[in-house]
Design an enzyme around this catalytic site. Structure first.
Site, mmCIF file in Angstrom:
data_model
loop_
_atom_site.group_PDB
_atom_site.id
_atom_site.type_symbol
_atom_site.label_atom_id
_atom_site.label_comp_id
_atom_site.label_asym_id
_atom_site.label_seq_id
_atom_site.Cartn_x
_atom_site.Cartn_y
_atom_site.Cartn_z
ATOM 1 N N ARG A 1 0.874 -1.161 0.000
ATOM 2 C CA ARG A 1 0.000 0.000 0.000
ATOM 3 C C ARG A 1 0.913 1.212 0.000
ATOM 4 O O ARG A 1 2.122 1.113 0.036
ATOM 5 C CB ARG A 1 -0.970 0.003 1.170
ATOM 6 C CG ARG A 1 -0.569 -0.734 2.461
ATOM 7 C CD ARG A 1 0.608 -0.159 3.134
ATOM 8 N NE ARG A 1 0.418 1.275 3.352
ATOM 9 C CZ ARG A 1 1.408 2.099 3.613
ATOM 10 N NH1 ARG A 1 2.646 1.686 3.676
ATOM 11 N NH2 ARG A 1 1.160 3.373 3.797
ATOM 12 N N GLY A 2 0.263 2.390 -0.122
ATOM 13 C CA GLY A 2 1.059 3.606 -0.302
ATOM 14 C C GLY A 2 1.074 3.936 -1.782
ATOM 15 O O GLY A 2 1.388 3.089 -2.614
ATOM 16 N N ASP B 1 -2.046 10.738 -1.446
ATOM 17 C CA ASP B 1 -2.410 9.743 -2.443
ATOM 18 C C ASP B 1 -2.838 10.385 -3.749
ATOM 19 O O ASP B 1 -2.855 9.727 -4.795
ATOM 20 C CB ASP B 1 -3.536 8.861 -1.898
ATOM 21 C CG ASP B 1 -3.067 8.097 -0.678
ATOM 22 O OD1 ASP B 1 -3.087 8.666 0.431
ATOM 23 O OD2 ASP B 1 -2.642 6.929 -0.844
ATOM 24 N N ASN C 1 -5.358 12.415 1.397
ATOM 25 C CA ASN C 1 -4.486 11.532 2.157
ATOM 26 C C ASN C 1 -5.324 10.704 3.107
ATOM 27 O O ASN C 1 -6.551 10.846 3.192
ATOM 28 C CB ASN C 1 -3.428 12.346 2.909
ATOM 29 C CG ASN C 1 -2.271 11.485 3.385
ATOM 30 O OD1 ASN C 1 -1.719 10.696 2.639
ATOM 31 N ND2 ASN C 1 -1.934 11.617 4.663
ATOM 32 N N LYS C 2 -4.656 9.814 3.862
ATOM 33 C CA LYS C 2 -5.365 8.920 4.768
ATOM 34 C C LYS C 2 -6.354 9.666 5.655
ATOM 35 O O LYS C 2 -6.074 10.767 6.139
ATOM 36 C CB LYS C 2 -4.344 8.185 5.641
ATOM 37 C CG LYS C 2 -4.906 7.146 6.561
ATOM 38 C CD LYS C 2 -5.789 6.102 5.880
ATOM 39 C CE LYS C 2 -5.123 5.467 4.706
ATOM 40 N NZ LYS C 2 -5.968 4.530 3.950
#
Ligand SMILES: CSC[C@H]1O[C@H](OP(=O)(O)O)[C@H](O)[C@@H]1O
EC number: 5.3.1.23
Length: 364
Positions: A53-54, A246, A256-257
């Site tokens: 992930r990432g 992201d 982002n998260k």
């Protein structure tokens, strides 16, 4: 990054010259397990199930997924089918679209019998480019960190206190990381740093991945519940925030998260610099309004209702933490409007979170 003293990337070509090896990040921090991907379908599953992930690593894995597909069947039909299958794995990180487009651009003009070799070559090049980009982000971020440290040291601080959210480190990329790259560079210069690590519910990429990375590198850190950051900022315990992304729009809105937006609000309210490490493949030049236009992934509710960890006896077990009858919502990302971003740290330098700022660096 050095893992037990050995320079290690997060994805690499296996000795057979065809299959691809990754670290199963769902097993960290309690186990180091390498998975061998032998087909495009396995590469797609690795992305969808978050073995990898990432945003940058998702792109790299998809690129090698296209190479595995060409090794299986290099026809035009399979080229398109593999693209579509990999593209459907996760919706938010734009690196997936970017990497698949780069592979298509490389492969479509070639005769079928040249596609497999070219695909592996292009995938390897994308990985090397990611490492170079992240090293450069580390250098530009280091300059900002040193400037902030000069201010804080003059005020009597004994170390630079940095807060980060989720995992935008080595494990989110091929090497170095993005948001963690300046942290590693500052630490490697022997400068005093401490990192507040947001656990980052519900998948806990901070508690399980960022903490693991910082432990490996010896960087002082403290894991904190996601809701603690605002309190620390109110009490002067955070000198700067740095996160990954992201997908960032051409106007500087940062996806982002989940939870990043709330940290940015707290940072803005307390005058804490809020930086975003932004590799150029994560810029979506086609979008302007991140809140309206960026697709936000919704994942399975069990990621919220269940927890997996190691018992006192060393067993890895999963437990349920909610009542059986309680539904759970699981939005994976949020969007921080550009106005709450102090600056974007890219491989070409630092710029304001504006269209002009990004255009000035990238000439778009
Ligand atoms: C350098 S990209 C890291 C970025 O990706 C993470 O999301 P996920 O773990 O779901 O792939 C998170 O948003 C990080 O900031």
């Amino acid at each position: 990054m050095n893992v037990n003293g050995t320079p290690t990337r997060t994805i690499w070509l296996a000795d057979d010259g065809r299959s691809v090896q990754i670290i199963d990040q769902t097993r960290l921090p309690h186990a180091w397990e390498v998975i061998t991907l032998r087909s495009m379908a396995e590469a797609a599953r690795a992305i969808k199930d978050m073995w990898v992930r990432g945003a940058p690593l998702i792109g790299a894995t998809a690129a090698y997924g296209m190479a595995l597909a060409m090794a299986e069947d290099a026809s035009d039909a399979n080229l398109q089918a593999a693209h579509d299958h990999l593209y459907a794995t996760r919706p938010t990180a734009v690196n997936l679209r970017w990497a698949l487009q780069a592979m298509q651009d490389c492969l479509r003009p070639l005769p079928a019998d040249q596609r497999a070799a070219a695909a592996y070559q292009r995938a390897a090049a994308l990985c090397d480019e990611d490492v170079e980009i992240n090293y450069a982000i580390g250098g530009h971020g280091l300059t900002l960190f040193k400037q902030r440290w000069t201010e804080r040291k003059a005020a009597g601080a004994e170390r630079l206190n940095v807060l980060t959210h989720c995992n935008a480190g080595w494990l989110a990329t091929v090497d170095w990381g993005t948001a963690l790259a300046p942290i590693y560079r500052f630490f490697d210069e022997g400068l005093p740093i401490h990192v507040w690590v947001d656990e980052t519910r519900p998948r806990n990429q901070g508690a399980s991945l960022t903490a693991w990375e910082l432990n490996q590198h010896g960087v002082p850190h403290t894991v904190i519940p996601d809701n603690v950051g605002g309190h620390l900022m109110q009490h002067g315990m955070v000198d700067l925030c740095i996160v990954g992304t992201d997908r960032t729009t051409a106007s500087g809105d940062v996806c982002n998260k989940i939870g990043t937006y709330l940290k940015a609000l707290a940072a803005h309210d307390n005058g804490v610099p809020f930086y975003v490490a932004l590799p150029s493949p994560t810029i979506d030049w086609t979008l302007d309004d991140g809140i309206k236009e960026i697709p936000i992934e919704e994942r399975d509710a069990t990621e919220v209702t269940q927890l997996t960890g190691r018992t006192a006896s060393g067993q890895i077990e999963t437990i349920t933490i909610t009542p059986a009858g309680s539904p759970a919502g699981n939005w994976g990302f949020d969007v921080t409007p550009a106005r709450y971003v102090t600056a974007l740290i890219t491989e070409k330098g630092v710029c304001p979170a504006t269209r002009d700022g990004l255009a000035g660096l990238f000439g778009v």
